[in-house]
Design a protein around this motif. Structure first.
Motif, PDB file in Angstrom:
ATOM      1  N   HIS A  87       0.823  -0.961   0.012  1.00  0.00           N
ATOM      2  CA  HIS A  87       0.065  -0.016   0.244  1.00  0.00           C
ATOM      3  C   HIS A  87       0.788   1.431  -0.052  1.00  0.00           C
ATOM      4  CE1 HIS A  87      -3.813  -1.310   1.571  1.00  0.00           C
ATOM      5  NE2 HIS A  87      -3.635  -1.854   0.674  1.00  0.00           N
ATOM      6  N   MET A  98      -5.277   6.068   0.526  1.00  0.00           N
ATOM      7  CA  MET A  98      -4.458   4.579   0.543  1.00  0.00           C
ATOM      8  C   MET A  98      -4.617   4.114  -0.136  1.00  0.00           C
ATOM      9  SD  MET A  98      -3.596   2.331   4.080  1.00  0.00           S
ATOM     10  CE  MET A  98      -5.495   1.540   4.056  1.00  0.00           C
ATOM     11  N   HIS A 120       3.659   1.400   2.452  1.00  0.00           N
ATOM     12  CA  HIS A 120       3.440   0.058   3.519  1.00  0.00           C
ATOM     13  C   HIS A 120       3.115  -1.535   3.282  1.00  0.00           C
ATOM     14  CE1 HIS A 120      -0.073   2.171   3.612  1.00  0.00           C
ATOM     15  NE2 HIS A 120      -0.921   1.409   3.938  1.00  0.00           N
ATOM     16  N   MET A 122       0.453  -3.736   3.906  1.00  0.00           N
ATOM     17  CA  MET A 122      -0.933  -4.067   4.780  1.00  0.00           C
ATOM     18  C   MET A 122      -0.905  -5.168   5.422  1.00  0.00           C
ATOM     19  SD  MET A 122      -2.671  -0.866   5.984  1.00  0.00           S
ATOM     20  CE  MET A 122      -3.326  -1.314   7.188  1.00  0.00           C
TER      21      MET A 122
HETATM   22 CU   LIG Z   1      -2.672   0.158   3.777  1.00  0.00          CU
END
Ligand SMILES: [Cu+2]
Length: 179
Positions: A87, A98, A120, A122
């Motif tokens: 993400h 996001m 990042h 997720m």
């Molecule tokens: Cu995320």
């Protein structure tokens, strides 16, 4: 970059990473968090502890491509979570959003930093509760078929291992990136 991108529209983004770091980092002495295989170095994989009952969390790390060709991260998985997706967070007009990212390309010699407010992983559907200080395995999959496994640490909310008072998290060479 010569790779043809076919996912330009929709929510899916193909991200070519620009680098937050400067010169390549000096060798790291933190054996518990670092892993280098086939020219890809993963450092400081950390995940802020989730509130009780919450099965979703985020994973952050830095990925340095020590090889001569692009390293293209295409998947992440962990036996402790049902799903893990790439993400990217961003701010637009004061709102945090996001989006899913299909892949993360890291050019040779560069470092991709996954950090709060940006890239990042997720993590969804935790299969067990992961408390502060616990660790869990994560496997990163690359386009060329390479798989690299690392151990991620569960940290205090919003805290990178570097910033923790934990003595085992001994990064002391100022590798944090400030925005
Ligand atoms: Cu995320």
């Amino acid at each position: 970059m010569t790779i043809v991108r076919t996912f330009r529209k929709s929510l899916l983004l193909v991200t070519s990473l620009l680098l937050l770091g400067g010169p390549m980092r000096a060798e790291n002495t933190d054996m518990t968090l670092d892993h280098s295989v086939d020219g890809v170095l993963i450092e400081a994989a950390w995940s802020p502890v989730a509130p009780p009952g919450i099965k979703t969390s985020a994973l952050y790390l830095s990925l340095t491509n020590l090889g001569c060709a692009n390293a293209v991260l295409v998947s992440v998985e962990s036996p402790d979570f049902m799903h893990a997706h790439l993400h990217k967070s961003s701010m637009s007009g004061g709102m945090a959003t996001m989006e899913a990212v299909v892949q993360v390309e890291v050019p040779a010699g560069k470092t991709a930093v996954f950090e709060p407010g940006g890239l990042h992983v997720m993590l969804m559907g935790a299969k067990r509760s992961l408390g502060l200080g616990e660790t869990f395995p994560v496997t990163l999959g690359f386009q060329d078929g390479r798989k690299i496994s690392v151990i991620a640490s569960v940290t205090a909310p919003g805290k990178q291992p570097d910033a923790s008072e934990h003595s085992m998290d001994g990064h002391d060479h100022g590798s944090m990136h400030m925005n």
